[in-house]
Motif scaffolding. Structure first.
Motif, PDB file in Angstrom:
ATOM      1  N   VAL A  66     -38.003 -54.403 -19.082  1.00 26.78           N
ATOM      2  CA  VAL A  66     -36.792 -54.248 -19.905  1.00 26.78           C
ATOM      3  C   VAL A  66     -37.040 -53.231 -21.016  1.00 26.78           C
ATOM      4  CG1 VAL A  66     -35.286 -55.434 -21.568  1.00 26.78           C
ATOM      5  CG2 VAL A  66     -35.850 -56.540 -19.404  1.00 26.78           C
ATOM      6  N   ALA A  67     -38.210 -53.335 -21.679  1.00 24.46           N
ATOM      7  CA  ALA A  67     -38.562 -52.399 -22.761  1.00 24.46           C
ATOM      8  C   ALA A  67     -38.668 -50.969 -22.237  1.00 24.46           C
ATOM      9  CB  ALA A  67     -39.871 -52.825 -23.420  1.00 24.46           C
ATOM     10  N   SER A 123     -37.035 -49.674 -19.727  1.00 28.30           N
ATOM     11  CA  SER A 123     -35.659 -49.198 -19.492  1.00 28.30           C
ATOM     12  C   SER A 123     -34.975 -48.830 -20.805  1.00 28.30           C
ATOM     13  CB  SER A 123     -34.868 -50.287 -18.767  1.00 28.30           C
ATOM     14  OG  SER A 123     -33.509 -49.945 -18.685  1.00 28.30           O
ATOM     15  N   LYS A 124     -35.117 -49.703 -21.808  1.00 27.57           N
ATOM     16  CA  LYS A 124     -34.502 -49.456 -23.126  1.00 27.57           C
ATOM     17  C   LYS A 124     -35.153 -48.263 -23.829  1.00 27.57           C
ATOM     18  CE  LYS A 124     -32.780 -54.090 -24.187  1.00 27.57           C
ATOM     19  NZ  LYS A 124     -32.892 -55.234 -25.110  1.00 27.57           N
ATOM     20  N   ARG A 154     -36.310 -45.468 -22.537  1.00 26.98           N
ATOM     21  CA  ARG A 154     -35.747 -44.201 -22.059  1.00 26.98           C
ATOM     22  C   ARG A 154     -34.397 -43.916 -22.709  1.00 26.98           C
ATOM     23  NH1 ARG A 154     -38.752 -45.630 -17.452  1.00 26.98           N
ATOM     24  NH2 ARG A 154     -37.173 -47.081 -16.685  1.00 26.98           N
ATOM     25  N   LYS A 155     -33.565 -44.964 -22.811  1.00 28.87           N
ATOM     26  CA  LYS A 155     -32.245 -44.799 -23.446  1.00 28.87           C
ATOM     27  C   LYS A 155     -32.393 -44.489 -24.937  1.00 28.87           C
ATOM     28  CE  LYS A 155     -29.951 -47.891 -20.179  1.00 28.87           C
ATOM     29  NZ  LYS A 155     -29.422 -49.256 -19.969  1.00 28.87           N
ATOM     30  N   ALA A 156     -33.342 -45.170 -25.591  1.00 31.02           N
ATOM     31  CA  ALA A 156     -33.567 -44.957 -27.029  1.00 31.02           C
ATOM     32  C   ALA A 156     -34.072 -43.538 -27.289  1.00 31.02           C
ATOM     33  CB  ALA A 156     -34.572 -45.986 -27.566  1.00 31.02           C
ATOM     34  N   ARG A 190     -31.129 -41.166 -27.047  1.00 32.18           N
ATOM     35  CA  ARG A 190     -30.294 -41.239 -28.259  1.00 32.18           C
ATOM     36  C   ARG A 190     -30.960 -40.498 -29.415  1.00 32.18           C
ATOM     37  NH1 ARG A 190     -29.019 -46.480 -26.380  1.00 32.18           N
ATOM     38  NH2 ARG A 190     -30.812 -47.365 -27.438  1.00 32.18           N
ATOM     39  N   THR A 214     -38.032 -53.282 -37.487  1.00 28.11           N
ATOM     40  CA  THR A 214     -37.299 -53.839 -36.343  1.00 28.11           C
ATOM     41  C   THR A 214     -36.710 -55.200 -36.718  1.00 28.11           C
ATOM     42  OG1 THR A 214     -39.197 -55.012 -35.404  1.00 28.11           O
ATOM     43  CG2 THR A 214     -38.958 -52.710 -34.806  1.00 28.11           C
ATOM     44  N   ASP A 243     -29.563 -52.699 -30.163  1.00 33.32           N
ATOM     45  CA  ASP A 243     -30.369 -51.655 -29.527  1.00 33.32           C
ATOM     46  C   ASP A 243     -29.826 -50.254 -29.790  1.00 33.32           C
ATOM     47  OD1 ASP A 243     -32.141 -53.503 -28.383  1.00 33.32           O
ATOM     48  OD2 ASP A 243     -30.790 -53.841 -26.691  1.00 33.32           O
ATOM     49  N   VAL A 244     -28.569 -50.171 -30.221  1.00 31.59           N
ATOM     50  CA  VAL A 244     -27.941 -48.865 -30.479  1.00 31.59           C
ATOM     51  C   VAL A 244     -27.619 -48.764 -31.969  1.00 31.59           C
ATOM     52  CG1 VAL A 244     -26.041 -47.314 -29.879  1.00 31.59           C
ATOM     53  CG2 VAL A 244     -26.910 -48.915 -28.168  1.00 31.59           C
ATOM     54  N   GLN A 280     -39.310 -49.782 -28.801  1.00 33.56           N
ATOM     55  CA  GLN A 280     -39.312 -50.068 -27.359  1.00 33.56           C
ATOM     56  C   GLN A 280     -40.613 -49.605 -26.709  1.00 33.56           C
ATOM     57  OE1 GLN A 280     -37.196 -52.066 -26.264  1.00 33.56           O
ATOM     58  NE2 GLN A 280     -35.642 -51.937 -27.862  1.00 33.56           N
TER      59      GLN A 280
END
Length: 294
Positions: free
Chosen positions: A27-28, A30-31, A33-35, A38, A84, A143-144, A245
């Motif tokens: 999960v981390a 995956s997150k 890459r998105k982070a 951004r 965090t 997360d965003v 992440q």
């Protein structure tokens, strides 16, 4: 057999833990890459607004915005501390909070009061534990990162600096270097240094035009300076989330590997215990048969 049953229970427990840490690692990843996407997407906006702000400041040298003027004599500084909301991310928060503590000790030794803004639950709890002055805080960001959640708390320190109530404002966060490395930073946000607003030759030539101001130059520069400072804070939060992440993925991978090693060790102990039990039973059977035969 009681010992064998107990070892089997421990093996089962470690196997369950391993499944959880493996899922959290995926999960981390995956997150992460998105982070990172951004974080990279926020950089062009910050660069663009920096270039325009620098150009406007040079075009109107008669007006100095409060954010570029150095204050002195207030005896206080502000600190925006980005951490965090959740744990399980290795030493990420510990490292940045250690850097914050060192800076606070240094300021305290100089007789300077610190007013903090906490972004993230871990930093907020830490500041409350040490009895620091918390002017404002923002937690449960998800997360965003959303700028509207950050503007309110950050504006508290920006306004105090503009009014001359603070000598400086520091931004404390974890900079994303790569997946395996994140660097805790305590850097000066205000007053805005010439290095922050410095332009390359290419940028200077790209923005070499005259401006028409509506309503006037001062109002435009005032708005742009605030937007630029907010963009710097937003970028720091985005970097911190990417770091979170990455650190969580690495920490969960280490936990998964450790669980696997413990499972192998306990299986070896279980097999040895079982083998010892079987050997003992066989020797008892042989001894009994020999006694009966005798």
């Amino acid at each position: 057999m009681a010992a064998g049953k107990e070892i089997r229970g421990k093996i089962k427990s470690f196997e369950n833990t391993k499944k959880i840490t493996k899922a959290m690692e995926m999960v981390a990843a995956s997150k992460m890459r998105k982070a990172q996407d951004r974080m990279r997407a926020a950089r062009p906006y910050a660069d663009k607004i920096r270039n325009i702000t620098a150009n406007l400041s040079k075009a109107t040298p008669e007006y100095k915005h409060p954010f570029v003027v150095k204050n002195s004599g207030s005896g206080a500084v502000g600190m925006i501390i980005v951490t965090t909301d959740k744990g399980l991310c290795g030493g990420l928060n510990t490292n940045v909070l250690r850097a914050v503590t060192n800076k606070m000790r240094e300021l305290d030794a100089a007789g300077t009061q610190v007013r903090a803004v906490a972004i993230g639950n871990k930093g907020f709890n830490f500041l409350n534990r040490i009895g620091a002055t918390v002017a404002a805080h923002a937690t449960q960001l998800g997360d965003v990162p959303h700028l509207d959640k950050l503007i309110g708390p950050v504006k508290v320190l920006l306004d105090q600096y503009a009014e001359g109530k603070l000598d400086a404002v520091y931004l404390c966060y974890t900079k994303f270097i790569n997946t395996m490395k994140q660097e805790p930073l305590v850097e000066q946000l205000l007053p805005l240094s010439t290095e922050r607003l410095a332009q390359t030759e290419a940028e200077k030539s790209a923005y070499g035009w005259d401006y028409l101001y509506e309503p006037d130059a001062q109002s435009v520069i005032d708005n742009l300076m605030v937007r630029y400072t907010e963009a710097l804070v937003f970028q720091a939060v985005a970097e911190n989330m990417a770091s979170e992440q990455s650190a969580r993925m690495v920490a969960m991978k280490a936990a998964t590997d450790n669980a696997g090693n413990l499972i192998n060790e306990f299986k070896l102990v279980y097999n040895k215990t079982r083998q010892a039990g079987i050997t003992k039973e066989l020797s008892e059977i042989v001894s009994g048969a020999a006694a009966l035969g005798g």
